[in-house]
Design a protein around this motif. Sequence first.
Motif, short mmCIF file in Angstrom:
data_model
loop_
_atom_site.label_atom_id
_atom_site.label_comp_id
_atom_site.label_asym_id
_atom_site.label_seq_id
_atom_site.Cartn_x
_atom_site.Cartn_y
_atom_site.Cartn_z
N HIS A 1 2.51 -2.70 -2.89
CA HIS A 1 2.27 -4.12 -3.50
C HIS A 1 3.09 -5.21 -2.91
O HIS A 1 2.55 -6.42 -2.84
CB HIS A 1 2.31 -4.00 -5.10
CG HIS A 1 1.28 -3.14 -5.91
ND1 HIS A 1 1.58 -1.90 -5.73
CD2 HIS A 1 0.26 -3.58 -6.54
CE1 HIS A 1 0.68 -1.27 -6.79
NE2 HIS A 1 -0.14 -2.42 -7.06
N GLN B 1 -4.47 -1.92 0.47
CA GLN B 1 -3.06 -1.41 0.71
C GLN B 1 -2.79 -0.21 0.42
O GLN B 1 -1.78 0.40 0.59
CB GLN B 1 -2.15 -2.17 -0.35
CG GLN B 1 -2.39 -1.92 -1.76
CD GLN B 1 -1.91 -3.03 -2.51
OE1 GLN B 1 -1.59 -4.23 -2.36
NE2 GLN B 1 -1.16 -2.64 -3.95
N GLU C 1 0.87 3.57 -2.79
CA GLU C 1 -0.53 3.95 -3.28
C GLU C 1 -1.38 4.51 -2.04
O GLU C 1 -1.44 4.27 -0.93
CB GLU C 1 -1.18 2.43 -3.53
CG GLU C 1 -0.89 2.01 -4.78
CD GLU C 1 -1.50 0.74 -5.46
OE1 GLU C 1 -1.33 0.30 -6.62
OE2 GLU C 1 -2.12 -0.10 -4.40
N ARG D 1 1.09 9.06 -9.45
CA ARG D 1 0.85 7.84 -10.02
C ARG D 1 -0.78 7.63 -10.33
O ARG D 1 -1.45 8.17 -9.45
CB ARG D 1 1.43 6.44 -9.45
CG ARG D 1 0.80 6.31 -8.12
CD ARG D 1 0.81 4.73 -7.58
NE ARG D 1 -0.08 3.98 -8.53
CZ ARG D 1 0.13 2.90 -8.87
NH1 ARG D 1 1.12 2.16 -8.49
NH2 ARG D 1 -0.89 2.04 -9.46
N CYS E 1 -4.25 3.66 -6.89
CA CYS E 1 -3.82 2.38 -7.78
C CYS E 1 -4.44 2.72 -9.22
O CYS E 1 -3.61 2.70 -10.37
CB CYS E 1 -4.38 1.29 -7.23
SG CYS E 1 -4.24 -0.24 -8.25
N LYS F 1 -5.36 -1.31 -16.54
CA LYS F 1 -5.03 -1.96 -15.17
C LYS F 1 -4.73 -3.51 -15.65
O LYS F 1 -5.79 -4.03 -16.15
CB LYS F 1 -6.24 -1.79 -14.14
CG LYS F 1 -6.50 -0.33 -13.69
CD LYS F 1 -5.17 0.06 -12.91
CE LYS F 1 -4.47 -0.90 -11.67
NZ LYS F 1 -3.28 -0.35 -11.14
N ASP G 1 -7.31 -2.14 -5.11
CA ASP G 1 -6.15 -2.30 -4.22
C ASP G 1 -6.52 -1.32 -3.08
O ASP G 1 -5.47 -0.82 -2.39
CB ASP G 1 -4.81 -1.92 -4.92
CG ASP G 1 -4.28 -3.12 -5.65
OD1 ASP G 1 -4.67 -4.21 -5.47
OD2 ASP G 1 -3.21 -2.98 -6.31
MN MN Z 1 -2.15 -1.28 -7.34
#
Ligand code: MN
Length: 337
Positions: free
Chosen positions: A272, A312, A298, A126, A102, A131, A309
Amino acid sequence: MIIVIKREATQEIIDHVIEKIKGAGLAVHISKGKERTIIGAIGDESRLASISLEALPGVESVMPIMKPYKLVSREFRKESSVIDVEGVRIGDTAFQVIAGPCSVESKESLIDCARKVKESGARILRGGAFKPRTSPYDFQGLGVEGLKLLAEAKKATGLPIISELMDPRDTEIVCEYVDIVQIGARNMQNFRLLTEVGKSGKPVLLKRGLSATIKEFLMSAEYIAAQGNTQIILCERGIRTFETATRNTLDISAVPVLKEETHLPVFIDPSHAVGRWGLVTPLARAAVAVGADGLMIEVHPDPENALCDGAQSLKPTKFARLMDEVRKVAASVGRTL
Ligand code: MN
Ligand code: PEP
């Protein structure tokens, strides 16, 4: 454009509406029924933009025929667009996967993560440097330092990089480092930002806003395209609904709808959308089956201690399994991975 006239409108009122349409350079087609009159305005609808037809006396409703988005529409361009990012072709037969943490946290963990996702078949890395956090007290990202670490990870692995741009003032610095500029869900309708990335000419991944309709989503893409930049990837990342079992609700039907409406590539971000790592793989499988062009996932080497995050984020070993699953579905719909 179809203009429905109110039942009680007099001929004088109707003539006034007709005059306005003709005055804008359009022809009219009048259909007089028993109950009411309908006027068809024929010609370039955009010329009517300066007239508030709904406000004219006698007008009940106005229905545009043309889509409000033009450059990004399938009407404008029949063939699907393919975006080349450092040799990675997005929107072509190959299904492409963007993966990584993330947020960028440290050089070691980023490069470790980049190497592992690459090994599993991800083609783009990524990592958030700026953020968008709900709380001002949460980790806000490493900023430019994070961009520099992404560039180092690119050098170490050869993977092109994507990172989010939140502020128009950072456009130049973000574009200097990244290969794709990410516009996050919360900024989907930040029109100044959209105009700036449009001007930058860099490929853009535009995420759908938390409560944006598909039409609004495409209008935001149109903002970027209007600046001459049509290298836009649309990303469905879940929308807000009444459901609380998942972080958001993945609007899977948005993919075929978008594919019909636009020539732009469409990605899905299941991370997400669901907010829980255990549900990411089934949605990733669905993404390729429904016709998406790629995924954004992610992945974190140590989700328990992730600064953002973690819930997830998939561990690299779990991500490898996800890729195996997605590969099987991709083969069954004629896509390579
Ligand atoms: Mn994220
Ligand atoms: C992200 O990709 O880290 C992110 C913040 O996503 P979204 O804008 O979809 O919430």
